[in-house]
Design a protein around this motif. Structure first.
Motif, PDB file in Angstrom:
ATOM      1  N   TRP A 243     -26.507  10.215  40.770  1.00  0.00           N
ATOM      2  CA  TRP A 243     -26.008  11.594  40.795  1.00  0.00           C
ATOM      3  C   TRP A 243     -26.351  12.302  39.487  1.00  0.00           C
ATOM      4  CZ3 TRP A 243     -20.359   9.801  42.185  1.00  0.00           C
ATOM      5  CH2 TRP A 243     -20.364   9.243  43.476  1.00  0.00           C
ATOM      6  N   PHE A 244     -26.118  11.613  38.384  1.00  0.00           N
ATOM      7  CA  PHE A 244     -26.377  12.203  37.076  1.00  0.00           C
ATOM      8  C   PHE A 244     -27.879  12.308  36.800  1.00  0.00           C
ATOM      9  CE2 PHE A 244     -22.080  10.596  36.897  1.00  0.00           C
ATOM     10  CZ  PHE A 244     -21.400  11.625  36.260  1.00  0.00           C
ATOM     11  N   ASP A 245     -28.644  11.407  37.392  1.00  0.00           N
ATOM     12  CA  ASP A 245     -30.104  11.481  37.256  1.00  0.00           C
ATOM     13  C   ASP A 245     -30.633  12.748  37.916  1.00  0.00           C
ATOM     14  OD1 ASP A 245     -32.683  10.591  36.529  1.00  0.00           O
ATOM     15  OD2 ASP A 245     -32.981   9.740  38.516  1.00  0.00           O
TER      16      ASP A 245
ATOM     17  N   LEU B 113     -19.193  14.633  31.571  1.00  0.00           N
ATOM     18  CA  LEU B 113     -18.974  14.610  33.016  1.00  0.00           C
ATOM     19  C   LEU B 113     -18.784  13.180  33.515  1.00  0.00           C
ATOM     20  CD1 LEU B 113     -21.564  17.265  34.295  1.00  0.00           C
ATOM     21  CD2 LEU B 113     -19.081  17.512  34.069  1.00  0.00           C
ATOM     22  N   LEU B 114     -19.542  12.272  32.919  1.00  0.00           N
ATOM     23  CA  LEU B 114     -19.392  10.866  33.282  1.00  0.00           C
ATOM     24  C   LEU B 114     -18.015  10.360  32.851  1.00  0.00           C
ATOM     25  CD1 LEU B 114     -20.710   8.395  34.515  1.00  0.00           C
ATOM     26  CD2 LEU B 114     -21.692   7.859  32.271  1.00  0.00           C
TER      27      LEU B 114
ATOM     28  N   LEU C  87     -11.145  10.238  36.625  1.00  0.00           N
ATOM     29  CA  LEU C  87     -10.722  10.481  38.009  1.00  0.00           C
ATOM     30  C   LEU C  87     -10.656   9.185  38.803  1.00  0.00           C
ATOM     31  CD1 LEU C  87     -12.730  13.749  38.816  1.00  0.00           C
ATOM     32  CD2 LEU C  87     -10.276  13.531  38.367  1.00  0.00           C
ATOM     33  N   SER C  88     -11.619   8.318  38.574  1.00  0.00           N
ATOM     34  CA  SER C  88     -11.604   7.030  39.281  1.00  0.00           C
ATOM     35  C   SER C  88     -10.408   6.184  38.844  1.00  0.00           C
ATOM     36  CB  SER C  88     -12.914   6.278  39.032  1.00  0.00           C
ATOM     37  OG  SER C  88     -13.023   5.877  37.679  1.00  0.00           O
ATOM     38  N   TYR C  89     -10.037   6.298  37.564  1.00  0.00           N
ATOM     39  CA  TYR C  89      -8.870   5.546  37.064  1.00  0.00           C
ATOM     40  C   TYR C  89      -7.581   6.041  37.721  1.00  0.00           C
ATOM     41  CZ  TYR C  89      -5.279   3.865  33.830  1.00  0.00           C
ATOM     42  OH  TYR C  89      -4.166   3.280  33.292  1.00  0.00           O
TER      43      TYR C  89
ATOM     44  N   GLY D 134     -26.263   5.062  32.025  1.00  0.00           N
ATOM     45  CA  GLY D 134     -26.229   6.420  31.496  1.00  0.00           C
ATOM     46  C   GLY D 134     -27.046   6.553  30.224  1.00  0.00           C
ATOM     47  N   VAL D 135     -26.951   5.560  29.344  1.00  0.00           N
ATOM     48  CA  VAL D 135     -27.773   5.552  28.136  1.00  0.00           C
ATOM     49  C   VAL D 135     -29.256   5.480  28.500  1.00  0.00           C
ATOM     50  CG1 VAL D 135     -28.342   4.257  26.043  1.00  0.00           C
ATOM     51  CG2 VAL D 135     -25.954   4.509  26.734  1.00  0.00           C
TER      52      VAL D 135
END
Length: 206
Positions: A56-58, A101-102, A108-110, A127-128
């Motif tokens: 998604w972030f890609d 955003l990540l 949110l997942s937590y 992500g890195v």
């Protein structure tokens, strides 16, 4: 003669990438079978979850820039360096926006359905790895604009072999899917460096 050159160019830019891509797919498939056997269903599921999330972030960090650079460089190669520099700067900026955003996604997942700590670590490592991957994508887009598709395609084969080699080592020593995520950083940095050197030696100095 001009027609022959056109045919050769079209053949080089279509057949070679297709053959190389198929070769890479075979290598990836063999590695996927090994990975599934070592990780097992649960860890493999977490690994693919991390892949989906980071994809998604890609999409966000790419933002259609590959197509833009390829199209514009093909129209005016004199401006290739400008497009390359500007899109790399934009990609870095988008990656910087993606980091919080990540973090928000993790929060949110937590609050809803917590992720495993190993999965969070794997997503963070991927992500890195997005940063050098996006810079490498800019280099690839320039090669495509110059109709030199065979160069990034060949580099992909080399980096695929590197990924499989390092990934196999990571799995054998017990690194699990987090180790595979760490390997992605090394592979993406290597890809970026190789493409940069090839761009500098064959086209222009960025």
């Amino acid at each position: 003669p001009e027609g022959d050159e056109t045919v050769q160019r079209v053949t080089k830019n279509t057949v070679a990438p297709i053959v190389i891509s198929l070769t890479n797919k075979v290598i990836d498939m063999a590695f996927a079978m090994l990975m599934l056997r070592i990780l097992g269903p649960s860890d493999a599921g977490q690994y693919y979850l991390a892949i989906v999330v980071i994809s998604w972030f890609d999409i966000f960090t790419n933002f259609g820039l590959n197509t833009l650079v390829t199209r514009e460089v093909a129209k005016d190669r004199e401006r290739a360096n400008r497009y390359l520099s500007n899109t790399i700067a934009l990609r870095v900026g988008l990656w910087g926006v993606a980091v919080p955003l990540l973090g928000l996604f993790f929060l949110l997942s937590y609050l809803t359905k917590p992720l495993e700590p190993a999965t969070i670590l794997a997503i963070s490592l991927f992500g890195v790895a997005l940063l050098p991957s996006n810079v490498a994508a800019s280099f690839t887009a320039v090669f495509n604009g110059y109709e030199r598709m065979e160069i990034p395609a060949s580099v992909t084969t080399v980096t695929t072999l590197l990924k499989v080699t390092l990934g196999t080592i990571a799995l054998v020593i017990g690194g699990g899917f987090v180790g595979l995520a760490a390997v992605s950083i090394i592979v993406n940095i290597a890809t970026m460096i190789v493409l940069y050197q090839l761009l500098r030696s064959t086209l222009f100095r960025p």
